[in-house]
Enzyme design. Structure first.
Site, PDB file in Angstrom:
ATOM      1  N   ILE A 194      21.730  -4.413  45.976  1.00 52.49           N
ATOM      2  CA  ILE A 194      22.733  -5.180  46.786  1.00 52.49           C
ATOM      3  C   ILE A 194      22.292  -5.312  48.136  1.00 52.49           C
ATOM      4  O   ILE A 194      22.099  -4.116  49.144  1.00 52.49           O
ATOM      5  CB  ILE A 194      24.117  -4.612  46.382  1.00 52.49           C
ATOM      6  CG1 ILE A 194      24.269  -4.917  44.850  1.00 52.49           C
ATOM      7  CG2 ILE A 194      25.013  -5.318  47.147  1.00 52.49           C
ATOM      8  CD1 ILE A 194      25.669  -4.315  44.357  1.00 52.49           C
ATOM      9  N   MET A 237      21.158   2.168  41.096  1.00 55.34           N
ATOM     10  CA  MET A 237      20.555   1.402  40.010  1.00 55.34           C
ATOM     11  C   MET A 237      20.206   2.038  38.932  1.00 55.34           C
ATOM     12  O   MET A 237      19.886   1.621  37.853  1.00 55.34           O
ATOM     13  CB  MET A 237      19.196   0.774  40.399  1.00 55.34           C
ATOM     14  CG  MET A 237      19.621  -0.516  41.585  1.00 55.34           C
ATOM     15  SD  MET A 237      18.063  -1.158  42.280  1.00 55.34           S
ATOM     16  CE  MET A 237      17.730  -2.121  40.946  1.00 55.34           C
ATOM     17  N   GLU A 282      11.493   9.725  46.819  1.00 55.06           N
ATOM     18  CA  GLU A 282      12.748  10.618  46.654  1.00 55.06           C
ATOM     19  C   GLU A 282      12.538  12.068  46.311  1.00 55.06           C
ATOM     20  O   GLU A 282      13.158  12.883  46.416  1.00 55.06           O
ATOM     21  CB  GLU A 282      13.748   9.982  45.826  1.00 55.06           C
ATOM     22  CG  GLU A 282      14.519   8.592  46.519  1.00 55.06           C
ATOM     23  CD  GLU A 282      15.091   7.977  45.145  1.00 55.06           C
ATOM     24  OE1 GLU A 282      16.217   7.507  45.555  1.00 55.06           O
ATOM     25  OE2 GLU A 282      14.890   7.786  44.046  1.00 55.06           O
ATOM     26  N   ASP A 296      21.559   2.787  53.122  1.00 54.60           N
ATOM     27  CA  ASP A 296      21.809   1.594  53.687  1.00 54.60           C
ATOM     28  C   ASP A 296      23.382   1.180  53.511  1.00 54.60           C
ATOM     29  O   ASP A 296      24.212   2.010  52.722  1.00 54.60           O
ATOM     30  CB  ASP A 296      20.823   0.481  53.137  1.00 54.60           C
ATOM     31  CG  ASP A 296      21.095   0.473  51.494  1.00 54.60           C
ATOM     32  OD1 ASP A 296      21.990  -0.331  51.079  1.00 54.60           O
ATOM     33  OD2 ASP A 296      20.717   1.256  50.901  1.00 54.60           O
TER      34      ASP A 296
HETATM   35  N1  SAH Z   1      13.309  -2.086  48.732  1.00 54.11           N
HETATM   36  C1  SAH Z   1      13.036  -1.075  47.828  1.00 54.11           C
HETATM   37  C2  SAH Z   1      13.998  -1.271  46.585  1.00 54.11           C
HETATM   38  C3  SAH Z   1      14.084  -0.086  45.780  1.00 54.11           C
HETATM   39  S1  SAH Z   1      15.572  -0.490  44.708  1.00 54.11           S
HETATM   40  C4  SAH Z   1      11.630  -0.925  47.505  1.00 54.11           C
HETATM   41  O1  SAH Z   1      10.908  -1.939  47.685  1.00 54.11           O
HETATM   42  O2  SAH Z   1      11.162   0.083  46.959  1.00 54.11           O
HETATM   43  C5  SAH Z   1      16.653   0.634  45.365  1.00 54.11           C
HETATM   44  C6  SAH Z   1      16.660   2.257  45.172  1.00 54.11           C
HETATM   45  O3  SAH Z   1      17.601   2.633  45.665  1.00 54.11           O
HETATM   46  C7  SAH Z   1      17.229   2.304  43.569  1.00 54.11           C
HETATM   47  O4  SAH Z   1      16.559   3.293  42.788  1.00 54.11           O
HETATM   48  C8  SAH Z   1      18.699   2.416  43.583  1.00 54.11           C
HETATM   49  O5  SAH Z   1      19.237   3.311  43.079  1.00 54.11           O
HETATM   50  C9  SAH Z   1      18.790   2.888  45.251  1.00 54.11           C
HETATM   51  N2  SAH Z   1      19.454   2.005  46.117  1.00 54.11           N
HETATM   52  C10 SAH Z   1      19.518   2.235  47.545  1.00 54.11           C
HETATM   53  N3  SAH Z   1      20.471   1.407  48.433  1.00 54.11           N
HETATM   54  C11 SAH Z   1      20.681   0.421  47.332  1.00 54.11           C
HETATM   55  C12 SAH Z   1      21.413  -0.792  47.228  1.00 54.11           C
HETATM   56  N4  SAH Z   1      22.144  -1.397  48.492  1.00 54.11           N
HETATM   57  N5  SAH Z   1      21.695  -1.579  46.183  1.00 54.11           N
HETATM   58  C13 SAH Z   1      21.360  -0.859  44.911  1.00 54.11           C
HETATM   59  N6  SAH Z   1      20.422  -0.074  44.926  1.00 54.11           N
HETATM   60  C14 SAH Z   1      20.239   0.888  45.997  1.00 54.11           C
END
Ligand code: SAH
Length: 260
Positions: free
Chosen positions: A178, A199, A18, A223
């Site tokens: 989520i 998050m 990011e 997403d």
């Molecule tokens: N699959 C990713 C997960 C990262 S966690 C990985 O492998 O790195 C997701 C990050 O993006 C968090 O910092 C959160 O703030 C944000 N985020 C984006 N979409 C989200 C969702 N559907 N639910 C929760 N956090 C989400």
């Protein structure tokens, strides 16, 4: 309460992807290691600034922001990142700027009402309307004048980035990625005005409320919080969300002197 310290912006990102591209714009950089984080202080497009990668989740965000405030004496905080959509009016590539944040996994019921943060008496924390408006203006400028230049035609087509919306509203945070529409629907029943899920934002909000530090949270929808949420996630951040962030923060910094 207006701080008497010299104005200094704390810029927080949860994931490495990011903040991609930002480091090369930070000048006169000094790196400080604290609590397993690298705090980079310097000037970003002329603005005195401390940039940091917090890591993912509420505790990581809260401890990082506490250090930004206590140790690095920032006077305002902005987080830029991605989030899942929690409203059918939103699509991937839209921008949500929080006016309020809530921790969707806080529940000390029946001692306190669901979502309420014990001791604070609140479940929703308001962002700085000034900072949020400055981010919104910067986002508007970027989308209208710069998006096409900074994001390839292929990415614009793949992610459907025509008619990007910029909206203000409620964002919910919790220690959960989520990716399940039933989980999202349950949240939406309790919080009908919810726009996005992520998050970190509401943890930052709680700390900033304790220290009376103005803050703002800007999220690009990456997403739809459904079973496809993880697909193209990193690619989207790399090709789209990080570019939005750079362009918008550049505009934000350009306006910053008028406001400080
Ligand atoms: N699959 C990713 C997960 C990262 S966690 C990985 O492998 O790195 C997701 C990050 O993006 C968090 O910092 C959160 O703030 C944000 N985020 C984006 N979409 C989200 C969702 N559907 N639910 C929760 N956090 C989400």
């Amino acid at each position: 309460m207006k701080s008497t310290l010299p104005a200094r912006l704390g810029l927080v990102f949860a994931m490495e992807e990011e903040q991609q591209g930002l480091a090369e714009h930070l000048q006169d950089v000094q790196i400080h290691l604290l609590g397993k984080r690298e705090y980079r202080s310097g000037t970003l497009w002329g603005v005195p600034c401390v940039c940091v990668l917090s890591g993912i989740g509420k505790v990581a965000a809260a401890s990082t922001v506490t250090s930004l405030i206590q140790h690095f004496e920032v006077t305002q905080i902005v987080l830029s990142g991605v989030a899942g959509a929690a409203d059918t009016s939103l699509k991937v590539g839209d921008i949500v700027i929080a006016n309020e944040l809530i921790q969707h996994d806080m529940n000390a019921f029946p001692i306190f009402p669901k979502f309420e943060i014990p001791r604070s008496g609140k479940s929703r924390f308001a962002t700085s309307s000034e900072l949020s408006q400055q981010l919104s203006n910067a986002a508007q400028y970027f989308i209208q004048h710069e998006l096409a230049e900074h994001i390839s035609a292929a990415s614009r087509a793949q992610f459907g980035l025509d008619q990007v919306q910029i909206v203000k509203g409620l964002i919910a945070s919790g220690d959960q990625f989520i990716q399940d529409l039933q989980v999202l629907a349950a949240l939406k029943r309790e919080l009908p005005d919810l726009l996005a899920v992520e998050m970190e934002g509401a943890a930052i909000a709680q700390v900033c409320d304790d220290f009376e530090i103005p803050f703002a949270i800007m999220r690009t929808i990456s997403d739809e919080a459904n079973e496809h949420a993880h697909l193209n996630f990193k690619q989207f951040i790399h090709e789209v969300a990080a570019q939005y962030s750079l362009g918008i923060l550049r505009q934000f910094c350009a306006q910053w002197f008028k406001a400080n």
